[in-house]
Design an enzyme around this catalytic site. Structure first.
Site, short mmCIF file in Angstrom:
data_model
loop_
_atom_site.label_atom_id
_atom_site.label_comp_id
_atom_site.label_asym_id
_atom_site.label_seq_id
_atom_site.Cartn_x
_atom_site.Cartn_y
_atom_site.Cartn_z
N GLU A 59 32.77 46.54 40.47
CA GLU A 59 32.12 45.40 41.11
C GLU A 59 30.68 45.22 40.62
O GLU A 59 30.22 44.11 40.39
CB GLU A 59 32.12 45.61 42.62
CG GLU A 59 31.70 44.38 43.39
CD GLU A 59 31.59 44.67 44.88
OE1 GLU A 59 31.03 43.82 45.57
OE2 GLU A 59 32.05 45.73 45.33
N ASP A 60 29.95 46.34 40.46
CA ASP A 60 28.50 46.25 40.23
C ASP A 60 28.03 46.52 38.81
O ASP A 60 26.87 46.32 38.50
CB ASP A 60 27.76 47.26 41.14
CG ASP A 60 27.91 46.91 42.62
OD1 ASP A 60 28.34 45.78 42.89
OD2 ASP A 60 27.59 47.75 43.47
#
Length: 735
Positions: free
Chosen positions: A90-91
């Protein structure tokens, strides 16, 4: 970032890694350690540039989550690796394909499930959180570890929420109490559930939380002494039986004390069982385990008188979460009730670790501690995709915290159902086909209504018929999420079928009136007959509600359809605007909303009836404008969690010129002239107007209900204090 700080962080990372391996509940093989090391290195590399709001390096968050997964929940190396990597896709620049290549398909699938939960698109109309939750449950069927790591992630977020803005704290805490704590409870993670509830209360009602916490700390010394005195009495008897045991007291959670205070309408001092004593014993063989538990029960009840209606035997019939224990409430020294929990070491680990401990003790590949059955039930609810996300969460929550009852079929098969389940719920619990064709039910050989509430030990027989099918009334008879979703689904299917027939009938009838059924005509018909959708229109035609005459009236109005169309369109909002205009104008100056402290139109919510001075918030409804609720309204949690984007901060401004109704409930010991004393206090108290009075006396105890009109909460509190001073009054509370 200085060299010194970075050096300190490196040292801390090395220490954290060693600790992670050391605290793991499972025995880690060399292969496991290698997997965890690789995941650790990738996570450190991926998050090296990131910092949290508190300024700490971001990597310490996934490590903390992995530690919760390793020790408190006790999952395997695969889960620990997935927890370390849960934010990587996600990051950072790492893709799912990268993870699959490095760590295999299972780790990648779990991380993918966790990423899907986080990356839900925002939809202003449907609650983001409810939709989020539904997606999360869909991933559950792929791998239960997704939800468990998500719960660990949420626990660490709750533990480190101090640096967040207040509105975010309330949103996340409401969400936690609404969804994550019940989920942890359902999976059998009782310690985590308790911590999530307490942290949730800390941010949703800080004053209440700090008040109870302070009182627990104040009474700790006295409580420790009491537990020691209680334990000393039974220790000698336990020792004489040569039992290997550990006995300790623990305070009940702040959240559960608060729940008791609200449910029983009592103060902190009046909550009678604020702590429990737990006896954890060793058992060499499974055969001995049950025998020793009842032996300890016998010893405890030799010394202290038990409360017969508070015995809970979850050893003979474990909860569906796998929880096993014997709970007894006994009258301890100084006339205080004490809850005693008796568990073996195995039972204690299952209570604390839930899912993971089952594997350790069963050593069977397929055994999952009852999770399989629960996942199947979950899948049934999920398959009903038409139900809205918020309804789905509500239906699902029905099954999360529910206490259980045990009932039998005529053949003697045992089923567990939530407390409050009806005969109709039982029919759907056995099988959907049996549920939808239920004609009648027998309980203990007697014919009973479908709405009959079952009790533990009932024997239930379902009478079916091919011709029977659900009606709308059935929703009043069913309480479990499974039964309700199946009934709704069946009713929708029937409605669709009738609507399909209705569409054909409508096309035929309009043709005879020389009108073609196209999109424009359908829109005109929807407006003309004041229905919401084309489905409702077709259904009404199919069901005969819209008959030939009504269609002829429509055809006649069609000549000036254009005018009619706009008239109807414009009439709708006009009506809505006129609703309660007097009420809105009358209360216009009472409340201000938002940071700008704007004066807006609003209505009071009927569910909690706020009065000036109460802590309140505004909720923007779909059709009725702003509704004002009390902060501790029973519906507040759901609204703040599911619809945080519709919540408006609200506060009272000077309201000394307005008057509001409030209802007081009074209980006490009946005495001559007591009613006279109460009414005199009310009339002397700032000339408060009494609207209605009702007193009942029963065997020396009286209860009273008084409706008064006050200007604000301060005046009401003053009145309550004055009534409490009357000799013989026990309790005064606002309804």
């Amino acid at each position: 970032m200085t060299e010194e700080v970075l050096e300190q962080e490196k040292k801390k990372l090395a220490k954290e890694y060693k600790e992670l391996l050391k605290i793991s509940y499972r025995t880690l093989t060399a292969k496991d350690k290698k997997l965890i090391r690789s995941a650790f290195d990738v996570a450190v590399d991926a998050h090296k540039e990131q910092r949290r709001k508190s300024g700490e390096a971001y990597i310490f968050h996934p490590i903390a989550v992995a530690k919760i997964v390793a020790s408190e929940i006790g999952l395997d190396a695969t889960s620990i690796a997935a927890a370390l990597l849960h934010d990587v896709v996600e990051d950072t620049d790492y893709s799912l394909a990268d993870l699959e290549q490095m760590f295999g398909e299972t780790v990648a699938r779990i991380v993918d499930g966790l990423t899907k939960i986080s990356q839900m698109p925002y939809d202003g109309d449907v609650s983001l959180q409810a939709e989020n939750f539904r997606k999360m449950l869909l991933t559950l069927n792929e791998d239960i570890r997704v939800i468990i790591i998500k719960i660990a992630d949420r626990l660490h977020n709750m533990q480190t929420m101090d640096s967040m803005p207040e509105h975010k704290q309330v949103k996340i805490a409401s969400e936690t109490l609404y969804i994550y704590a019940p989920m942890a409870h359902r999976i059998g993670l009782y310690n985590i559930k308790t911590e999530l509830e307490d942290l949730g209360l800390k941010y949703t009602e800080p004053e209440v939380y700090n008040d109870i916490l302070g009182k627990i700390k104040e009474s700790k010394e006295e409580q420790d002494a009491y537990i020691e005195a209680f334990s000393k009495i039974i220790r000698d008897s336990l020792n004489s039986e040569n039992l290997d045991y550990d006995i300790k007291g623990r305070p009940k959670s702040i959240f559960s004390i608060r729940r008791k205070m609200l449910a029983q309408n009592v103060s902190f001092d009046e909550v009678y069982d604020k702590f429990a004593v737990r006896i954890i014993y060793k058992s060499e063989t499974p055969e001995q385990e049950k025998f020793i538990a009842w032996k300890i029960y016998s010893i405890v009840t030799d010394h202290f008188r038990p409360n017969p209606i508070r015995l809970r035997d979850w050893i003979s019939s474990p909860k569906s979460t796998g929880y096993e224990a014997l709970h007894i409430t006994v009258m301890g020294p100084k006339g205080r009730w004490v809850e005693v929990q008796i568990r073996s070491q195995r039972m204690n680990e299952i209570a604390e670790k839930g899912y993971a401990a089952h594997y350790k003790y069963k050593n069977k590949e397929k055994d999952d501690g009852g999770l399989e059955g629960w996942l199947n039930k979950l899948q049934d609810t999920l398959e009903n995709s038409e139900i809205s996300a918020v309804d789905f969460v509500e239906e699902f929550k029905l099954n999360l915290y529910a206490k259980e009852i045990f009932v039998f079929t005529p053949k003697g098969d045992l089923f567990s159902l939530p407390k409050g389940a009806t005969a109709l719920d039982f029919a759907f619990h056995i099988h959907t086909e049996i549920g939808t064709h239920t004609r009648g039910t027998k309980v203990n050989g007697k014919l009973v209504p479908l709405s009959h509430v079952l009790k533990s030990g009932d024997q239930v027989e379902i009478i079916t018929s091919e011709k029977s099918k659900p009606t709308a009334n059935w929703l009043d008879y069913a309480t479990t999420g499974r039964a309700r979703s199946k009934i709704k689904s069946s009713l929708k299917d029937e409605k669709k079928q009738i609507a399909e027939e209705g569409k054909v009938i409508l096309a035929r009838k309009l043709k005879s009136l020389k009108i073609t059924l196209d999109e424009k005509t359908i829109n005109q018909l929807v407006v003309y007959f004041k229905v919401k959708t084309s489905l409702d229109l077709f259904y009404r035609v199919g069901a005969g509600i819209i008959d030939n005459q009504k269609l002829k009236d429509y055809a006649a109005s069609r000549s000036n359809a254009f005018v009619s169309f706009f008239k109807n369109r414009m009439r709708k909002p006009g009506n809505a605007e006129d609703i309660n205009r007097d009420e809105i104008t009358e209360k216009y100056d009472q409340l201000v909303f938002g940071k700008e402290e704007e004066k807006l139109d609003y209505k009071m919510a009927n569910c909690c009836n706020p009065i000036p001075g109460d802590d309140v918030f505004g909720f923007v409804t779909v059709n009725e404008g702003i509704k004002v609720h009390k902060q501790n309204c029973p519906n507040a949690l759901q609204l703040q969690s599911n619809y945080s984007y519709r919540i408006m901060p609200a506060k009272w401004i000077d309201s000394t010129q307005r008057e509001f109704k409030a209802e007081l409930r009074i209980t006490g010991i009946d005495a001559v002239g007591l009613v006279n004393d109460v009414t005199r206090v009310i009339s002397n108290n700032l000339h408060i107007d009494m609207k209605s009075v009702h007193f009942d006396s029963n065997d020396g105890v009286f209860t009273g209900k008084i409706v008064v009109v006050v200007k604000n909460k301060t005046i009401l509190n003053n009145l309550v204090d004055n009534i409490k001073k009357i000799n013989g009054i026990d309790k005064v509370s606002r309804v």
